[in-house]
Design an enzyme around this catalytic site. Sequence first.
Site, PDB file in Angstrom:
ATOM      1  N   LYS A  66      -0.351  46.665 -17.789  1.00  0.00           N
ATOM      2  CA  LYS A  66      -0.681  47.851 -18.930  1.00  0.00           C
ATOM      3  C   LYS A  66       0.659  48.475 -19.223  1.00  0.00           C
ATOM      4  CE  LYS A  66      -3.319  50.044 -21.851  1.00  0.00           C
ATOM      5  NZ  LYS A  66      -2.298  49.625 -23.014  1.00  0.00           N
ATOM      6  N   LYS A  90       2.215  54.921 -12.198  1.00  0.00           N
ATOM      7  CA  LYS A  90       1.493  55.737 -13.054  1.00  0.00           C
ATOM      8  C   LYS A  90       0.089  55.293 -13.224  1.00  0.00           C
ATOM      9  CE  LYS A  90       3.442  57.169 -16.876  1.00  0.00           C
ATOM     10  NZ  LYS A  90       4.085  57.022 -18.320  1.00  0.00           N
ATOM     11  N   LYS A 102       5.807  46.329 -19.322  1.00  0.00           N
ATOM     12  CA  LYS A 102       6.569  46.953 -20.118  1.00  0.00           C
ATOM     13  C   LYS A 102       7.369  45.784 -20.903  1.00  0.00           C
ATOM     14  CE  LYS A 102       7.278  51.386 -21.615  1.00  0.00           C
ATOM     15  NZ  LYS A 102       6.373  52.422 -21.285  1.00  0.00           N
ATOM     16  N   THR A 185      -1.159  61.790 -25.096  1.00  0.00           N
ATOM     17  CA  THR A 185       0.112  62.100 -24.187  1.00  0.00           C
ATOM     18  C   THR A 185       0.274  63.552 -24.309  1.00  0.00           C
ATOM     19  OG1 THR A 185       1.020  59.992 -24.509  1.00  0.00           O
ATOM     20  CG2 THR A 185       2.133  61.562 -23.309  1.00  0.00           C
TER      21      THR A 185
END
Length: 411
Positions: A66, A90, A102, A185
Amino acid sequence: MNALAATNRNFKLASRLLGLDSKLEQSLLIPFREIKVECTIPKDDGTLASFVGFRVQHDNARGPMKGGIRYHPEVEPDEVNALAQLMTWKTAVAKIPYGGAKGGIGCDPSELSISELERLTRVFTQKIHDLIGIHTDVPAPDMGTGPQTMAWILDEYSKFHGHSPAVVTGKPIDLGGSLGRDAATGRGVLFATEALLNEHGKSISGQRFAIQGFGNVGSWAAKLISEKGGKIVAVSDVTGAIKNKNGIDILSLLEHAEENRGIKGFDGADLIDPESILAEDCDILVPAALGGVINRENANEIKAKFIIEGANHPTDPEADEILRKKGVVILPDIYANSGGVTVSYFEWVQNIQGFMWDEEKVNKELRTYMTRGFKDLKEMCKTHSCELRMGAFTLGINRVAQATVIRGWGS
């Protein structure tokens, strides 16, 4: 020290605390797969332009990989590698069943038209569609991308694999996006700050905040913190920086930024040098822009007692050491900004179930995950007698290491 070197350094320190053997260490550090593709598109004027796209899939021991896709001129392999690795730790800190990835394309989205961006996104998707998937690798928005980019990826991917809303998160609501994802976020930053302050016998109300970055994360954090009684005394973005020691009217600033594509020219505060935002007199500093902004050159000038890392890797290891000696408490990025990936997980779950949640449920679940994450992080700090960054790294790495060993990959 670049982002990859700094991330590897933190990994090595955490690995030593955990007592991992060198073979397992190497297995956890080496990416599962690195992808580099050429994306050539016709521009609106008929000429051809070529761009380089990357996708680093770091680890899938705990579930599908992810991570975001960014469009930025400085996208390069080392940075993408570092961010993919950070996503692995994370997602483990957040205790959601994902690994890390990423990606990005080296381009300046501000210099491309909407139709050029669409063509570029579709070509990139064509090149990687067989390497991503609902249970393989689930992209999301990042710097320079957003819900529309995810809509194009979903549409292009679905041409090859059938309608697959769970293949990306951060989508428009009409295509299966989750309520609450846009603010996630920033809301996670709020919940993380509340958890940290509670530990120190304080609350958000009355605290003075300086926020570097007024994009998605910074603007939502500012709005939600001010609603809780926090005083935003300084804000910066790519257009400039402003301060008002009595507190900036955030709702007015949001309106101004929307109309003027930035905070420059806002008359409810004084103009200041953007370089000085980090050294502003405040209780809590929230770097929510680019990585590497707090370094050994400016760390001694920071007056905040707490730093909440809304951006990825905003603090260099040398600055970490300086700030630790000054008694500044840093809440690390791999916990503090995990609200986005947590609600991305909720979106993925909703898509797979074909059953959407209301926003109240999304926000309630996010608070539960962020509160539990801080508790788990503090436990690791006690176990290993370390500060919050190493607590977060040991927590994430330990969970991935355990999954790796149980699968039989680490022997």
